[in-house]
Scaffold this active site. Structure first.
Site, PDB file in Angstrom:
ATOM      1  N   GLU A 276      11.692 -10.254  -3.357  1.00 27.46           N
ATOM      2  CA  GLU A 276      13.055  -9.705  -3.457  1.00 27.46           C
ATOM      3  C   GLU A 276      13.618  -9.377  -2.073  1.00 27.46           C
ATOM      4  OE1 GLU A 276      14.249  -5.355  -4.705  1.00 27.46           O
ATOM      5  OE2 GLU A 276      13.721  -6.501  -6.498  1.00 27.46           O
TER       6      GLU A 276
ATOM      7  N   LYS B 106       3.736  -6.544  -9.068  1.00 28.57           N
ATOM      8  CA  LYS B 106       5.057  -5.956  -8.833  1.00 28.57           C
ATOM      9  C   LYS B 106       5.332  -5.840  -7.327  1.00 28.57           C
ATOM     10  CE  LYS B 106       8.889  -3.701  -9.855  1.00 28.57           C
ATOM     11  NZ  LYS B 106       9.196  -2.825  -8.742  1.00 28.57           N
TER      12      LYS B 106
END
Length: 291
Positions: free
Chosen positions: A171, A164
């Site tokens: 991102e 993650k």
């Protein structure tokens, strides 16, 4: 199955609802009594049937540590704790060891989906032993998006949060690229409708993505983003990604630059640019702007 869920904020509250829609029983605890189904961790544990699964969705660091410490004293051998917050992967090994000493399992789970997860599902990356993952699997299946993808047993303890973290680092870089392109389009006189340029990219181009869709949503709400200040916070995972890259000698120039760009956004008057201006004046006599 039954699940105890600790932390019912923007993510946790919607996760509770999605799990319930799948037919499972969820008992939620939050410090805000208006959100909670029970009013203490002890009450939560007492009302769950064994073997219990308790999913923790609280801020990383101290809040997660104190919650796991308290659960370690309340749960029994065979129970499992899931940390679904944004904890650093290095904390997972410590938490797993602490709980294993009492016979309690531990699974770390990176969760992506934000405020859209209730309807669209949550992308899940989890780490831990297969036997502990199996006890949580019905909840993973309830939370994940429809279809074959969106959920992965990434590896051993820590793998979920590490995956993650890298996801969030990527991102950062993707958002920075869209932001830089948008600023350049806004700057030139020849492009008269930047919002519609962005919208045109949503179909048939290699840069189409959900982030692009969200950018168009933002421009629909405020075409030139005049209502926003040019300031961007970071949650910490971009920093951890860069630190992990240094530890493993992996070059991450785009992700690193996107993190530093956020730092720059917090400077109303850049100290570095003062030195650049002074040096240009010294060697070339270039004009400087005084305050």
């Amino acid at each position: 199955m039954e699940l105890g869920l600790v932390g019912l904020g923007k993510m946790g509250g919607n996760m509770r609802e999605r799990i319930r829609r799948a037919g499972h029983t969820v008992l939620g605890y939050d410090r805000n009594p208006d959100l909670a189904d029970v009013h203490s961790l002890r009450e939560l544990v007492d009302k769950l049937s064994g073997p219990r699964v308790v999913w923790v969705m609280v801020p990383a660091g101290g809040p997660t540590q104190s919650t796991i410490d308290e659960l370690a004293e309340l749960l029994e051998p065979g129970d499992v704790v899931v940390d679904g917050g944004n904890s650093r992967w290095t904390d997972d090994e410590k938490h797993a060891e602490e709980l294993a000493a009492k016979g309690i399992g531990f699974v770390d789970c990176g969760v992506s989906g934000g405020v859209w997860g209730l309807e669209n599902g949550y992308a899940l990356m989890y780490g831990g032993d297969k036997e502990n993952v199996a006890k949580v699997q019905p909840v993973f299946d309830a939370l994940k998006p429809e279809g074959d993808f969106g959920s992965v047993h990434a590896g051993k303890v820590g793998a979920g949060h590490f995956a993650k973290m890298v996801h969030n680092g990527i991102e950062y870089a993707m958002m920075q690229a869209y932001a830089e392109g948008w600023e350049l389009l806004e700057k030139v006189d020849s492009v008269t409708d930047v919002r519609e340029v962005f919208r045109s990219w949503q179909e048939g181009t290699v840069i189409r993505s959900w982030l692009l869709d969200l950018a168009v949503n933002a421009l629909d709400e405020d075409e030139h983003l005049d209502g926003l200040r040019g300031f961007a916070q970071d949650s910490g995972e971009g920093r951890w990604t860069v630190e992990a890259a240094i530890d493993n000698a992996v070059p991450l120039p785009a992700i690193t630059a996107s993190l530093f760009a956020r730092f720059a956004s917090r400077q109303e008057d850049s100290p570095q640019m003062k030195m650049i201006a002074a040096l240009r004046n010294q060697f070339g006599g270039h004009a400087v702007e005084k305050k």
